[in-house]
Motif scaffolding. Structure first.
Motif, PDB file in Angstrom:
ATOM      1  N   ASP A 170      -7.931   2.937   5.211  1.00 50.31           N
ATOM      2  CA  ASP A 170      -6.846   3.294   6.119  1.00 50.31           C
ATOM      3  C   ASP A 170      -7.160   2.838   7.539  1.00 50.31           C
ATOM      4  O   ASP A 170      -6.295   2.311   8.253  1.00 50.31           O
ATOM      5  N   GLN A 211       0.396   1.002   3.696  1.00 48.46           N
ATOM      6  CA  GLN A 211      -0.183   1.746   4.815  1.00 48.46           C
ATOM      7  C   GLN A 211       0.264   3.203   4.785  1.00 48.46           C
ATOM      8  O   GLN A 211      -0.545   4.112   4.993  1.00 48.46           O
ATOM      9  N   LEU A 233      -1.703   5.001   2.139  1.00 47.33           N
ATOM     10  CA  LEU A 233      -3.078   5.256   2.603  1.00 47.33           C
ATOM     11  C   LEU A 233      -3.102   6.418   3.584  1.00 47.33           C
ATOM     12  O   LEU A 233      -3.978   7.303   3.502  1.00 47.33           O
ATOM     13  N   GLN A 234      -2.170   6.437   4.523  1.00 49.83           N
ATOM     14  CA  GLN A 234      -2.131   7.516   5.504  1.00 49.83           C
ATOM     15  C   GLN A 234      -1.883   8.864   4.830  1.00 49.83           C
ATOM     16  O   GLN A 234      -2.497   9.878   5.204  1.00 49.83           O
TER      17      GLN A 234
END
Length: 288
Positions: A238, A262, A265-266
């Motif tokens: 991340d 993204q 991942l966050q």
């Protein structure tokens, strides 16, 4: 061995399938809404039918490759009682739900049904690397053996007629994810004046190396075990992923292809999965 085979639909893929069957010396009849599409195949030995009902009546096995399932249903509806006693091999792309629905309808009409997914593009048909996924009636699978062999290799996924479509869409999902990443990568390079051709060898080697992680990822997902033998934890990924986004934006490139990963991942880090391996994110895909 099937004696007579009809092909319904002669677009690029349908024509490629019919040509492969002709090359295997199978006895085929062809039909298309636009009759001129049958002419090259007739020149190679196929028989052209003037209507779909006549095409179906002439066959033991009906191979269908049309635009979508509503098109398939419209053609089969027009055939009426001629479907009874026939075997249907439907190679039209669709969803598992559509495949199961059409299988149930075909059974009620007295036909044997096999659904299929074509993991190839038209120029590949007839080559050994071509893979046709099938599911549904085992008896229909046996009836379709010779014609499937003419297309390339095939894999039978069991009696649920929706499984071929399900695997087809899952494989296409993986393919489009790979292609999306490749397109974003080439755009990054092109923005700095580097040709895509110079990237091919590196990206092929890199993706091949990364494929080695897939069996372990599958084990993690099936066992819900993501914290053991972690190769690359999600918190680190991340933190690094933002650089991919920033580099694209600095070159005035769209980040539409890469932002979804993204966000995942966050979310993984925010929900306490930062120490987990990549497979852990599979649990975040289902909608809450």
């Amino acid at each position: 061995m099937t004696r007579k085979i009809t092909f319904l639909g002669l677009g690029a893929m349908g024509s490629a399938l019919a040509r492969a069957a002709l090359a295997a010396n199978l006895d085929i009849t062809v039909w298309n809404r636009t009759p001129t599409r049958a002419e090259p195949l007739v020149a190679q030995g196929a028989t052209a039918a003037t209507d779909s009902g006549g095409a179906i009546a002439a066959a033991d096995l009906v191979v269908i490759c049309l635009l979508d399932y509503p098109s398939v249903r419209a053609v089969l509806d027009a055939a009426g009682a001629t479907l009874r006693g026939k075997t249907i091999l439907n190679l039209t792309n669709g969803t598992p739900e559509q495949a199961r629905g059409l299988a149930a309808w075909a059974e009620a009409e007295g036909a044997d049904y096999l659904d299929g997914g074509i993991m190839a593009i038209p120029p590949m048909i007839g080559r050994p690397e071509t893979l046709i996924l099938t599911s549904g009636s085992a008896a229909a699978r046996a009836t379709a053996h010779d014609v499937l062999a003419s297309f390339g290799s095939s894999r039978y996924l069991g009696g649920d007629p929706g499984h071929a479509a399900l695997y087809d869409l899952a494989l296409l999902t993986a393919m489009y994810g790979m292609f999306g990443g490749y397109l974003q990568g080439t755009a990054l390079l092109k923005a700095d004046g580097i040709a895509a051709a110079g990237f091919v060898e590196l990206v092929q080697a890199w993706l091949t190396a990364m494929q080695a992680s897939l069996p372990e990822m599958a084990r993690q997902i099936d066992a819900a075990d993501y914290g053991r033998n972690v190769a690359s934890n999600l918190a680190m990924q991340d933190a690094a992923y933002v650089n991919l986004i920033d580099a694209s934006r600095a070159r005035k490139l769209s980040t539409d292809l890469v932002e979804p990963m993204q966000r995942l991942l966050q979310k993984a880090v925010a929900t306490g999965r930062g120490g987990h391996d990549m497979g852990s994110m599979a649990e975040l895909i289902p909608l809450d």
